[in-house]
Write a protein that holds these residues in place. Structure first.
Motif, PDB file in Angstrom:
ATOM      1  N   GLY A   1     106.254  78.718  35.622  1.00  0.00           N
ATOM      2  CA  GLY A   1     106.766  77.857  34.571  1.00  0.00           C
ATOM      3  C   GLY A   1     108.074  78.367  34.007  1.00  0.00           C
ATOM      4  N   ASP A   2     108.789  77.475  33.330  1.00  0.00           N
ATOM      5  CA  ASP A   2     110.081  77.752  32.715  1.00  0.00           C
ATOM      6  C   ASP A   2     109.904  77.677  31.204  1.00  0.00           C
ATOM      7  OD1 ASP A   2     112.665  77.621  31.658  1.00  0.00           O
ATOM      8  OD2 ASP A   2     113.433  76.310  33.228  1.00  0.00           O
ATOM      9  N   VAL A   3     110.237  78.745  30.484  1.00  0.00           N
ATOM     10  CA  VAL A   3     109.993  78.757  29.035  1.00  0.00           C
ATOM     11  C   VAL A   3     110.845  77.742  28.282  1.00  0.00           C
ATOM     12  CG1 VAL A   3     109.210  81.160  28.971  1.00  0.00           C
ATOM     13  CG2 VAL A   3     111.653  80.634  28.629  1.00  0.00           C
ATOM     14  N   SER A   4     111.920  77.269  28.882  1.00  0.00           N
ATOM     15  CA  SER A   4     112.743  76.260  28.213  1.00  0.00           C
ATOM     16  C   SER A   4     112.161  74.857  28.347  1.00  0.00           C
ATOM     17  CB  SER A   4     114.176  76.273  28.759  1.00  0.00           C
ATOM     18  OG  SER A   4     114.221  75.830  30.098  1.00  0.00           O
ATOM     19  N   ASN A   5     111.088  74.734  29.135  1.00  0.00           N
ATOM     20  CA  ASN A   5     110.415  73.449  29.348  1.00  0.00           C
ATOM     21  C   ASN A   5     109.127  73.456  28.529  1.00  0.00           C
ATOM     22  OD1 ASN A   5     108.526  71.519  30.502  1.00  0.00           O
ATOM     23  ND2 ASN A   5     109.980  71.256  32.174  1.00  0.00           N
ATOM     24  N   LEU A   6     109.076  72.649  27.468  1.00  0.00           N
ATOM     25  CA  LEU A   6     107.922  72.692  26.574  1.00  0.00           C
ATOM     26  C   LEU A   6     106.645  72.235  27.261  1.00  0.00           C
ATOM     27  CD1 LEU A   6     109.352  71.587  23.117  1.00  0.00           C
ATOM     28  CD2 LEU A   6     109.478  73.777  24.305  1.00  0.00           C
ATOM     29  N   GLY A   7     106.756  71.372  28.237  1.00  0.00           N
ATOM     30  CA  GLY A   7     105.583  70.980  29.008  1.00  0.00           C
ATOM     31  C   GLY A   7     105.010  72.148  29.787  1.00  0.00           C
ATOM     32  N   ASP A   8     105.889  72.966  30.359  1.00  0.00           N
ATOM     33  CA  ASP A   8     105.428  74.165  31.063  1.00  0.00           C
ATOM     34  C   ASP A   8     104.741  75.124  30.097  1.00  0.00           C
ATOM     35  OD1 ASP A   8     106.491  73.124  33.363  1.00  0.00           O
ATOM     36  OD2 ASP A   8     107.999  74.695  33.661  1.00  0.00           O
ATOM     37  N   LEU A   9     105.309  75.284  28.897  1.00  0.00           N
ATOM     38  CA  LEU A   9     104.678  76.164  27.907  1.00  0.00           C
ATOM     39  C   LEU A   9     103.297  75.646  27.512  1.00  0.00           C
ATOM     40  CD1 LEU A   9     107.614  77.082  25.489  1.00  0.00           C
ATOM     41  CD2 LEU A   9     106.502  78.574  27.159  1.00  0.00           C
TER      42      LEU A   9
ATOM     43  N   ARG B   1     122.306  76.678  28.891  1.00  0.00           N
ATOM     44  CA  ARG B   1     121.301  77.366  29.697  1.00  0.00           C
ATOM     45  C   ARG B   1     120.791  78.625  28.982  1.00  0.00           C
ATOM     46  NH1 ARG B   1     123.825  76.276  34.304  1.00  0.00           N
ATOM     47  NH2 ARG B   1     125.172  78.092  34.116  1.00  0.00           N
ATOM     48  N   GLN B   2     121.699  79.415  28.443  1.00  0.00           N
ATOM     49  CA  GLN B   2     121.297  80.668  27.807  1.00  0.00           C
ATOM     50  C   GLN B   2     120.570  80.435  26.487  1.00  0.00           C
ATOM     51  OE1 GLN B   2     124.230  84.144  28.504  1.00  0.00           O
ATOM     52  NE2 GLN B   2     125.480  82.314  28.786  1.00  0.00           N
ATOM     53  N   PHE B   3     121.050  79.495  25.678  1.00  0.00           N
ATOM     54  CA  PHE B   3     120.338  79.220  24.431  1.00  0.00           C
ATOM     55  C   PHE B   3     118.988  78.545  24.690  1.00  0.00           C
ATOM     56  CE2 PHE B   3     124.006  80.491  22.017  1.00  0.00           C
ATOM     57  CZ  PHE B   3     123.480  80.862  20.794  1.00  0.00           C
ATOM     58  N   ASP B   4     118.911  77.690  25.715  1.00  0.00           N
ATOM     59  CA  ASP B   4     117.646  77.021  26.020  1.00  0.00           C
ATOM     60  C   ASP B   4     116.574  78.027  26.446  1.00  0.00           C
ATOM     61  OD1 ASP B   4     118.541  74.531  25.365  1.00  0.00           O
ATOM     62  OD2 ASP B   4     118.728  73.802  27.424  1.00  0.00           O
ATOM     63  N   ILE B   5     116.933  78.955  27.315  1.00  0.00           N
ATOM     64  CA  ILE B   5     115.941  79.916  27.812  1.00  0.00           C
ATOM     65  C   ILE B   5     115.703  81.029  26.802  1.00  0.00           C
ATOM     66  CG2 ILE B   5     115.487  81.650  29.591  1.00  0.00           C
ATOM     67  CD1 ILE B   5     116.894  79.771  31.591  1.00  0.00           C
ATOM     68  N   ASN B   6     116.773  81.632  26.311  1.00  0.00           N
ATOM     69  CA  ASN B   6     116.631  82.832  25.488  1.00  0.00           C
ATOM     70  C   ASN B   6     116.131  82.531  24.076  1.00  0.00           C
ATOM     71  OD1 ASN B   6     117.777  83.910  27.762  1.00  0.00           O
ATOM     72  ND2 ASN B   6     119.590  84.715  26.761  1.00  0.00           N
ATOM     73  N   VAL B   7     116.660  81.500  23.440  1.00  0.00           N
ATOM     74  CA  VAL B   7     116.321  81.232  22.039  1.00  0.00           C
ATOM     75  C   VAL B   7     115.251  80.136  21.929  1.00  0.00           C
ATOM     76  CG1 VAL B   7     117.200  80.657  19.756  1.00  0.00           C
ATOM     77  CG2 VAL B   7     118.639  81.933  21.356  1.00  0.00           C
ATOM     78  N   LYS B   8     115.546  78.968  22.467  1.00  0.00           N
ATOM     79  CA  LYS B   8     114.544  77.903  22.430  1.00  0.00           C
ATOM     80  C   LYS B   8     113.258  78.346  23.119  1.00  0.00           C
ATOM     81  CE  LYS B   8     113.722  73.309  24.443  1.00  0.00           C
ATOM     82  NZ  LYS B   8     114.322  72.258  25.319  1.00  0.00           N
ATOM     83  N   GLY B   9     113.387  78.977  24.268  1.00  0.00           N
ATOM     84  CA  GLY B   9     112.206  79.431  25.004  1.00  0.00           C
ATOM     85  C   GLY B   9     111.382  80.428  24.208  1.00  0.00           C
ATOM     86  N   THR B  10     112.052  81.395  23.577  1.00  0.00           N
ATOM     87  CA  THR B  10     111.345  82.380  22.767  1.00  0.00           C
ATOM     88  C   THR B  10     110.676  81.721  21.568  1.00  0.00           C
ATOM     89  OG1 THR B  10     112.812  84.190  23.433  1.00  0.00           O
ATOM     90  CG2 THR B  10     111.642  84.445  21.343  1.00  0.00           C
ATOM     91  N   PHE B  11     111.416  80.874  20.867  1.00  0.00           N
ATOM     92  CA  PHE B  11     110.883  80.223  19.668  1.00  0.00           C
ATOM     93  C   PHE B  11     109.612  79.441  19.986  1.00  0.00           C
ATOM     94  CE2 PHE B  11     110.318  76.908  16.600  1.00  0.00           C
ATOM     95  CZ  PHE B  11     110.643  77.490  15.392  1.00  0.00           C
ATOM     96  N   PHE B  12     109.669  78.586  21.009  1.00  0.00           N
ATOM     97  CA  PHE B  12     108.527  77.720  21.269  1.00  0.00           C
ATOM     98  C   PHE B  12     107.398  78.441  22.001  1.00  0.00           C
ATOM     99  CE2 PHE B  12     111.698  74.484  20.232  1.00  0.00           C
ATOM    100  CZ  PHE B  12     110.964  73.741  19.314  1.00  0.00           C
TER     101      PHE B  12
END
Length: 252
Positions: free
Chosen positions: A62-70, A109-120
């Motif tokens: 899964g990809d942490v920037s994808n909320l469905g994957d999370l 790409r970097q904000f989606d994975i690193n920040v959005k991904g971490t937050f969610f």
């Protein structure tokens, strides 16, 4: 690997656990008695990681920037274990470019994975975390230092350090400890792929090491041991901190 079962009986999730620091930490967690879920974007690397980790681990692509994957990751943990004692939000990427050369795609790409991904990742894991659980966020010394051509990546890591502070206050009623780990230059596959030729990488490493008081690169297991500290009861009165594991790079 000498251990003392500091995580005996614990269930842990490590995002980006298929290589580098994430995999080294998963190995430490398993050795310390935890059952570990790892995630990553590439199935082949996840399969290889499981061969290393053995029966006390489970991999979820899964990809942490994808909320469905999370959502799917959390649902899998709920179905299999019903709880989650330790979360290491480790997944992240780094792309380097001079200020005038940064593209919107690189930024997103970097904000989606690193920040959005971490937050969610943290938000969606909360229903599984018991009171007193431990969360560790992956930051970096670049959040505190102004390296050339690092503007976007550094900003994402500074944001993560901020999240550790606000998450700590948001979760204080539940006594969930949130801390940040900030590595210096570490030998990992991702680090070794920053530049496109061995000669460029050798020069880059020499430049990085020149700024490390201990005079060398770190290795992934040195970060993993620090994450074990933050994940275990050894750090029971540690909350909201940024633990630098950087050979002194950002300290002097």
């Amino acid at each position: 690997m000498e251990t003392s079962q500091k995580l005996a009986g614990k269930v842990a999730l490590i995002t980006g656990g298929n290589s580098g620091i994430g995999l080294a930490t998963a190995q430490r967690f398993v050795a310390e008695g935890a059952y570990v879920f790892i995630t990553g974007r590439r199935q082949a690397e996840l399969d290889a990681a499981l061969q290393t980790l053995g029966g006390q681990a489970f991999a979820i692509q899964g990809d942490v920037s994808n909320l469905g994957d999370l959502d799917r990751v959390i649902a899998t943990i709920r179905e299999q274990k019903g709880t989650l004692d330790v979360l290491f939000a480790n997944a992240g990427i780094a792309e380097f470019a001079p200020l005038e050369g940064v593209t919107e795609a690189q930024y997103d790409r970097q904000f989606d994975i690193n920040v959005k991904g971490t937050f969610f990742t943290v938000q969606k894991a909360l229903p599984l975390l018991p009171d007193g659980a431990a969360i560790v966020l992956m930051a970096s010394i670049v959040g505190s230092k102004g390296y050339e051509a690092n503007s976007v990546y550094s900003a994402t890591k500074a944001a993560i350090r901020s999240l550790a502070r606000t998450f700590t206050t948001d979760l204080k009623a539940r006594r969930i400890r949130v801390n940040t780990i900030s590595p210096g230059p570490i030998e990992t596959p991702a680090f070794n792929a920053v530049l496109d030729t061995p000669e460029k990488m050798a020069a880059f490493k020499a430049q990085m090491v020149s700024g490390v008081p201990l005079g060398r690169m770190g290795d992934a297991d040195e970060i993993a041991k620090a994450v074990v500290f933050l994940a275990s009861d050894d750090s029971s009165y540690v909350a909201g901190v940024e633990l630098f594991v950087d050979g002194g790079t950002a300290q002097v």
